[in-house]
Enzyme design. Sequence first.
Site, PDB file in Angstrom:
ATOM      1  N   SER A   1      12.194  18.995  -3.335  1.00  0.00           N
ATOM      2  CA  SER A   1      10.801  19.110  -3.782  1.00  0.00           C
ATOM      3  C   SER A   1       9.932  19.433  -2.589  1.00  0.00           C
ATOM      4  O   SER A   1      10.294  19.146  -1.443  1.00  0.00           O
ATOM      5  CB  SER A   1      10.357  17.777  -4.405  1.00  0.00           C
ATOM      6  OG  SER A   1       8.961  17.734  -4.602  1.00  0.00           O
TER       7      SER A   1
ATOM      8  N   TYR B   1      10.086   8.537  -4.788  1.00  0.00           N
ATOM      9  CA  TYR B   1      10.407   9.918  -5.133  1.00  0.00           C
ATOM     10  C   TYR B   1      10.373  10.802  -3.892  1.00  0.00           C
ATOM     11  O   TYR B   1      11.295  11.594  -3.648  1.00  0.00           O
ATOM     12  CB  TYR B   1       9.429  10.444  -6.173  1.00  0.00           C
ATOM     13  CG  TYR B   1       9.721  11.865  -6.613  1.00  0.00           C
ATOM     14  CD1 TYR B   1      10.654  12.119  -7.609  1.00  0.00           C
ATOM     15  CD2 TYR B   1       9.065  12.944  -6.028  1.00  0.00           C
ATOM     16  CE1 TYR B   1      10.933  13.415  -8.010  1.00  0.00           C
ATOM     17  CE2 TYR B   1       9.330  14.243  -6.431  1.00  0.00           C
ATOM     18  CZ  TYR B   1      10.266  14.469  -7.415  1.00  0.00           C
ATOM     19  OH  TYR B   1      10.544  15.768  -7.797  1.00  0.00           O
TER      20      TYR B   1
END
Length: 254
Positions: free
Chosen positions: A139, A152
């Site tokens: 990401s 995350y």
Amino acid sequence: MDISGNTIFIPGATSGIGLALALALTERGNKVIIGGRRTAILEQLAAEHPEIDTVVIDTADPGSITAAAKEVLAGHPSLNVLIAMAGIMQVEDWHRPEGFLASAERVVTTNVLGPIRLVAAFVEHLQSRPDATIVTVSSGLAFTPLRVTPSYNASKAAIHMLSESLRLQLSDTSVKVLELEPPSVRTPLMPGQEDNEHAMPLDEFIDEVMTLIETQPDAKEIQVERVKFLRYGEARGDYDHVVSVLNGTDPHGR
């Protein structure tokens, strides 16, 4: 990675980026198998897209991964691409353990142990194929942190370094390692994200990803233009500015 002619397994592809990628890859002449936890959704997708095969898999469960891998390889011995797509993202408050601990454990289990276990289940088979690829999914938040999702962010940073390390270790095999680095995309990953005007439209993201795969078959990282602001802040020397913009603390609103 070649754009066509592959047999591809994508666990975590019943919605969002995973499903859109599965459909786009199918359209380009690949055989795609998608995996997910919910049987009803898999049956619905199989009915809507009979050209795509499905398998039940829970990437947070080691036994489920092992069973799914056996099923996939038994039915598709030509498998040469694994896309470890499954992942979760949760808001956490780290001021108190009850605000984050359970969430952090779920995120690490799904986002880090899941891909590790998937690689373990398929890596020997992939080395037997003349041209194989492991696609990891990190990401933009692996490189610039979003304040409200610490676990995350950390899980995706781990996936980035895992990808770098696997690429080095597997350089003496037929297996390539390709890292997909999405920005925020309009998917159900987080509540409200599908309608977030600041997130990249899903169809635009998939179109750009497919173009990059097609035009850069030897790429190590797939980066759409919109993720580069996050990806290269430190390299550009404006990391603090990128962090402030991402988290809405830039006094100039840039």
